[in-house]
Design a protein around this motif. Structure first.
Motif, mmCIF file in Angstrom:
data_model
loop_
_atom_site.group_PDB
_atom_site.id
_atom_site.type_symbol
_atom_site.label_atom_id
_atom_site.label_comp_id
_atom_site.label_asym_id
_atom_site.label_seq_id
_atom_site.Cartn_x
_atom_site.Cartn_y
_atom_site.Cartn_z
ATOM 1 N N ARG A 52 0.846 -1.191 0.000
ATOM 2 C CA ARG A 52 0.000 0.000 0.000
ATOM 3 C C ARG A 52 0.880 1.239 0.000
ATOM 4 O O ARG A 52 1.939 1.269 0.600
ATOM 5 N N THR A 53 0.385 2.244 -0.656
ATOM 6 C CA THR A 53 1.094 3.517 -0.663
ATOM 7 C C THR A 53 0.261 4.529 0.111
ATOM 8 O O THR A 53 -0.968 4.455 0.128
ATOM 9 N N LYS A 54 0.933 5.443 0.731
ATOM 10 C CA LYS A 54 0.219 6.471 1.487
ATOM 11 C C LYS A 54 -0.446 7.438 0.529
ATOM 12 O O LYS A 54 0.128 7.828 -0.487
#
Length: 64
Positions: A52-54
């Motif tokens: 996941r990316t912020k």
């Protein structure tokens, strides 16, 4: 008869080859560790989760 220019050239070529062989070996080890980790997770029954990316906020909110 010895050739000092050839010796210097071979020495520098050997140094460069050692540098690239080291980088290649490190890349191979890194890939092996990743594959082993994935196989271990699969054998243990854990599904591989996508990374996941912020999220970035699109606009800054003003506090009144």
């Amino acid at each position: 008869m010895k050739n000092p220019a050839l010796g210097l050239w071979l020495s520098s070529v050997n140094r460069v080859a050692g540098f690239w062989m080291g980088h290649g070996a490190n890349t191979l080890r890194r890939q092996q560790r990743l594959m082993l980790a994935e196989m271990t997770k699969a054998a243990a029954g854990q599904a591989a989760k996508p990374k996941r990316t912020k999220r970035r906020s699109t606009a800054k909110r003003k506090i009144s």
